[in-house]
Structures are given as C-alpha cells and as structure tokens.
Scaffold this motif. Structure first.
Motif, PDB file in Angstrom:
ATOM      1  N   ASN A 192       1.622  -5.800  -7.694  1.00  0.00           N
ATOM      2  CA  ASN A 192       0.313  -6.117  -7.141  1.00  0.00           C
ATOM      3  C   ASN A 192      -0.599  -4.919  -7.372  1.00  0.00           C
ATOM      4  OD1 ASN A 192       0.782  -8.725  -5.882  1.00  0.00           O
ATOM      5  ND2 ASN A 192       2.030  -7.639  -4.369  1.00  0.00           N
ATOM      6  N   PHE A 193      -1.737  -5.146  -8.025  1.00  0.00           N
ATOM      7  CA  PHE A 193      -2.727  -4.088  -8.221  1.00  0.00           C
ATOM      8  C   PHE A 193      -3.856  -4.367  -7.230  1.00  0.00           C
ATOM      9  CE2 PHE A 193      -6.309  -1.868  -9.911  1.00  0.00           C
ATOM     10  CZ  PHE A 193      -5.803  -0.768 -10.601  1.00  0.00           C
ATOM     11  N   HIS A 216       2.814  -2.863 -19.406  1.00  0.00           N
ATOM     12  CA  HIS A 216       4.239  -2.647 -19.140  1.00  0.00           C
ATOM     13  C   HIS A 216       4.843  -3.666 -18.180  1.00  0.00           C
ATOM     14  CE1 HIS A 216       4.183   1.348 -21.078  1.00  0.00           C
ATOM     15  NE2 HIS A 216       2.977   1.473 -20.545  1.00  0.00           N
ATOM     16  N   PHE A 217       4.002  -4.279 -17.337  1.00  0.00           N
ATOM     17  CA  PHE A 217       4.512  -5.151 -16.293  1.00  0.00           C
ATOM     18  C   PHE A 217       3.643  -6.407 -16.178  1.00  0.00           C
ATOM     19  CE2 PHE A 217       4.816  -0.658 -15.017  1.00  0.00           C
ATOM     20  CZ  PHE A 217       6.190  -0.503 -14.940  1.00  0.00           C
ATOM     21  N   GLU A 218       4.187  -7.387 -15.511  1.00  0.00           N
ATOM     22  CA  GLU A 218       3.364  -8.495 -15.059  1.00  0.00           C
ATOM     23  C   GLU A 218       2.613  -8.010 -13.820  1.00  0.00           C
ATOM     24  OE1 GLU A 218       3.785 -13.046 -13.238  1.00  0.00           O
ATOM     25  OE2 GLU A 218       5.568 -11.932 -13.910  1.00  0.00           O
ATOM     26  N   VAL A 219       1.280  -8.103 -13.851  1.00  0.00           N
ATOM     27  CA  VAL A 219       0.468  -7.534 -12.777  1.00  0.00           C
ATOM     28  C   VAL A 219      -0.476  -8.588 -12.216  1.00  0.00           C
ATOM     29  CG1 VAL A 219      -1.144  -5.705 -12.126  1.00  0.00           C
ATOM     30  CG2 VAL A 219       0.555  -5.275 -13.918  1.00  0.00           C
ATOM     31  N   ARG A 269       4.127 -12.218  -3.063  1.00  0.00           N
ATOM     32  CA  ARG A 269       5.209 -11.833  -2.163  1.00  0.00           C
ATOM     33  C   ARG A 269       6.463 -11.384  -2.909  1.00  0.00           C
ATOM     34  NH1 ARG A 269       4.060 -13.303   3.015  1.00  0.00           N
ATOM     35  NH2 ARG A 269       2.329 -14.776   3.298  1.00  0.00           N
ATOM     36  N   ASP A 270       6.620 -11.836  -4.163  1.00  0.00           N
ATOM     37  CA  ASP A 270       7.827 -11.489  -4.912  1.00  0.00           C
ATOM     38  C   ASP A 270       7.634 -10.252  -5.789  1.00  0.00           C
ATOM     39  OD1 ASP A 270       6.029 -12.711  -6.598  1.00  0.00           O
ATOM     40  OD2 ASP A 270       7.541 -13.862  -7.709  1.00  0.00           O
ATOM     41  N   LEU A 298      -4.224   0.460   6.997  1.00  0.00           N
ATOM     42  CA  LEU A 298      -3.580  -0.416   7.974  1.00  0.00           C
ATOM     43  C   LEU A 298      -2.708  -1.476   7.311  1.00  0.00           C
ATOM     44  CD1 LEU A 298      -6.111  -1.056  10.897  1.00  0.00           C
ATOM     45  CD2 LEU A 298      -4.210   0.557  10.770  1.00  0.00           C
ATOM     46  N   THR A 299      -2.612  -1.448   5.988  1.00  0.00           N
ATOM     47  CA  THR A 299      -1.705  -2.379   5.314  1.00  0.00           C
ATOM     48  C   THR A 299      -0.272  -1.929   5.561  1.00  0.00           C
ATOM     49  OG1 THR A 299      -1.681  -1.163   3.212  1.00  0.00           O
ATOM     50  CG2 THR A 299      -3.406  -2.842   3.495  1.00  0.00           C
ATOM     51  N   ARG A 300       0.620  -2.894   5.579  1.00  0.00           N
ATOM     52  CA  ARG A 300       2.047  -2.597   5.754  1.00  0.00           C
ATOM     53  C   ARG A 300       2.820  -3.316   4.657  1.00  0.00           C
ATOM     54  NH1 ARG A 300       0.021   0.812   7.950  1.00  0.00           N
ATOM     55  NH2 ARG A 300       0.092   1.435  10.157  1.00  0.00           N
ATOM     56  N   PRO A 301       2.812  -2.751   3.456  1.00  0.00           N
ATOM     57  CA  PRO A 301       3.478  -3.415   2.331  1.00  0.00           C
ATOM     58  C   PRO A 301       4.957  -3.630   2.623  1.00  0.00           C
ATOM     59  CG  PRO A 301       2.096  -1.600   1.573  1.00  0.00           C
ATOM     60  CD  PRO A 301       2.177  -1.486   3.065  1.00  0.00           C
ATOM     61  N   GLY A 302       5.460  -4.772   2.210  1.00  0.00           N
ATOM     62  CA  GLY A 302       6.877  -5.062   2.400  1.00  0.00           C
ATOM     63  C   GLY A 302       7.704  -4.628   1.216  1.00  0.00           C
ATOM     64  N   ARG A 303       7.198  -3.656   0.462  1.00  0.00           N
ATOM     65  CA  ARG A 303       7.854  -3.204  -0.764  1.00  0.00           C
ATOM     66  C   ARG A 303       7.386  -1.767  -1.031  1.00  0.00           C
ATOM     67  NH1 ARG A 303       3.793  -6.521  -1.291  1.00  0.00           N
ATOM     68  NH2 ARG A 303       5.155  -8.331  -1.081  1.00  0.00           N
TER      69      ARG A 303
END
Length: 380
Positions: free
Chosen positions: A3-4, A31-34, A85-86, A100-105
């Motif tokens: 995620n960008f 380099h990645f799927e973004v 999410r993936d 205030l974000t709380r990334p799950g990764r």
C-alpha cells in the motif's frame, strides 16, 4: 503487495515533495504490485480552525488544528478503509498525517523532516499552545518508533530525528533527493549574465532580499539580468534587467521546456530561502551545470559544496551578503567555470533519479526480506 499511502495526487510532479511522491510510487511499482492509497487529505474541522484563530486574535495561543485529534482520526479511518488488507507492507509518504494509523503489517515512512523541525522552521512557535505541539510530537515519535524503516531526505534531518524522537539508528536511513527532469547530455551555457530566482512562494523563499541584492549588483553590472520564475507579487513589474516567467509546471511539456531553457542559460540560481530543509532547486540547476547561491542552513550544505559547486551565505536575509555572492558569480570567471564542472559531476553522481530509486527500493526490499541496513551513524 504494497500500500502506497499519500496525501498527494498520484501524478503531480511540480515541487520537491510532489516529485518525490511520484518517483517513489513509480520506483516501487517497478518491483512490486502497489496500490495507491490517496490522496487522503480531508478538510480541517472548521470549528477547531475558528476557535484557534479567535484565541490568537485575543492574544492567546491556538491549537495546531491541521493535525487535530479529530482530523487525524478521520485520516486513520480512511487509510484503513482504502488500504489493501492482504498487502505485505505499507509505505507512507510523509510522517505526521498518519500518526494515528495502526497498520496491521510492517510499515516504512519517508519525509524530509519531523514535525518537530517542520513547526520550528515553517511556523512561529509562539502562536501555538505548547501542550498541543507536544501532543503531536509525542504521537509522531511513538508512531515512527514502531516503523520498520524511517527514511529521510538528508543526514541532517535523520540525525535530528534520532535525537529528538529517540529513534533506533539501525532503522533510520537516508535516500537523498533528485531532480524531476531528464539530465541534459551537454552543458549548453553560452556565457550569459542572467541569474534566476525560482520559487512558488516569493516572500518565504527570500524574493525581496534577492531583488534588493540584484538592484545593488546592477549599479556596477548593468548587463546583469534576473528572471523570476513562479510567484510574482502584485506590487512588482518588469524593470531594467528584471523579468517574470510566471509559474512553469513540469506536467506541461511546453512549460517544462521553458523551465529547462531558463536553467540551461542561467549564470546561477539564487535561493535565499529561510524555510527549506533540502531544496530541490540546486539539484535541478546542477543537472545543467548551473551553480546555486543559497544559505548555510539545514541540509543545504549536503547539496552545495561552498565555493566548489556553488556559494553558501551565512544570513539569507542579508542583501549585502547575497549581492556579494552574485558579484562573485559574475566576476570570478575561473572559479565560476570550475563550479560549473563540479556541480555537473556532483549532481549526476549523488543526486540522480537512479541513485534515489536504488536506495529506496533496496530499503523496502530489505524490510520485506528481513535484512537490516547499516545505520547512518556508522556509515563510512
């Protein structure tokens, strides 16, 4: 997948922060799927803005409403809603909007400065409640300390971030900056005497000082000229040696060509800024072999080697100092030609787009593979 996450439109390239945003997304997409998550830039809460302004009008300190808790919560909810999410990793362009974000990764964050430095450089601190500034700084420090990598434009900013927020040096690094344009193959400068002042904000970038200095220089150098690109105050008009090009957007092919033409023929660019941590202008001018005059502040000495690739002045608000530097550029031809050769070489070796892309992609790859980069405090 990445995620960008950005508060800017994806394709805007004018201005240093926007250029880095577009380049970083383009680099990672190689380099990645973004997934581009942005622009995320909700409006400020009007009642908070009004209250803060009324407090200041009454002689009291206001809150920094742009990063109010309510607005930051809105941003965090939008990031969570729009992010894939993936994804394996989140890449954040900038720091403060996301605290205030709380990334799950795992996540990586990039900026040119912390909020601590941003507020100190760009705003009068006595306008804001110390408790509110501390609230934002504490949240940012906590958020950055949870990041897998914290990336800065400059070593100046990175070292200050480590000290201010007690960041783990092994998770901090620099990726530098680059000019958002193709490098010319040859130096086509033809010996002109035109200086260039380029700024989106004439007043904050020292336009008045530059004009005052130029007028002094013109008394002894009547063939000198100054072209102003970007912001033009209403009280100014073209005069002897002074011209205005207006705003030139890199997104417009015609305007980009005109911008490149100005840099290719300029004797030097003058940059009296008091509000730039790491300005892009000296790099872009250097691509054309054009040296810069700027201040000895913040990370600017990382971009300009004094008397080798340009000239640094101690006080950017001092018109006499600026005029002396302009005169040196115009009069000392051997020194000047040596600076052209040196800045041409330096910008290609240290500030190319490829160099930036290599640094950025390696940082992200290292995070995904679990590799640790060497701390900037121990780098050779």
């Amino acid at each position: 997948m990445l995620n960008f996450i950005s508060n800017l439109p994806r394709h805007v390239r004018s201005g240093g922060f926007s250029a880095i945003n577009a380049a970083a997304f383009g680099t990672l997409s190689k380099h990645f799927e973004v997934q581009y998550v942005g622009p995320i830039d909700p409006a400020v809460v009007l009642r908070q803005k009004v209250v803060s302004k009324l407090r200041r009008l009454a002689g009291a300190r206001g809150n920094f409403f742009f990063f109010s808790h309510e607005r930051l919560e809105t941003i965090a909810r939008e990031v969570a809603h729009r992010s894939a999410r993936d994804a394996d990793l989140d890449f954040f362009h900038g720091f403060t909007p996301w605290i205030l974000t709380r990334p799950g990764r795992p996540y990586v964050a990039w900026s040119d400065a912390t909020f601590h430095d941003y507020i100190e450089i760009y705003h009068p601190l006595d306008q804001f409640r110390h408790e509110d500034i501390r609230r934002i700084e504490d949240l940012e420090a906590e958020w950055l300390n949870k990041a897998e990598r914290v990336l800065f434009t400059s070593r100046w900013a990175a070292d200050r971030g480590i000290t201010q927020y007690r960041l783990n040096p092994s998770r901090v690094d620099t990726v530098g900056i680059f000019g958002e344009m193709e490098m010319p193959v040859t130096d086509t400068y033809a010996g002109g005497r035109e200086l260039a002042f380029i700024a989106t904000d004439f007043e904050r970038k020292g336009g008045r000082v530059v004009l005052d200095a130029f007028r002094r220089v013109r008394t002894s150098h009547p063939n000198a000229a100054l072209i102003v690109v970007g912001d033009k105050p209403r009280d100014l008009s073209a005069a002897d040696g002074l011209s205005f090009a207006g705003f030139l957007r890199k997104e417009s092919p015609d305007e980009l060509r005109r911008y490149r033409d100005i840099l290719s023929r300029a004797r030097a660019v003058v940059n009296a800024t008091i509000s730039d941590v790491s300005p892009l202008l000296p790099v872009e001018a250097g691509y054309f072999g054009c040296p810069a005059i700027s201040s000895r502040r913040y990370a600017i000495p990382e971009l300009i080697d004094d008397k080798r690739t340009g000239l640094l002045i101690d006080d950017p608000s001092n018109a006499n100092e600026m005029a002396a530097a302009m005169t040196t550029m115009l009069d000392e031809n051997d020194l000047y030609l040596a600076m052209r050769r040196a800045v041409w070489k330096k910008t290609r070796e240290e500030h190319s787009r490829q160099r930036f892309e290599d640094r950025l992609s390696s940082e992200v790859i290292n995070v995904l593979t679990g590799t640790r980069t060497q701390s900037i405090t121990t780098a050779p």
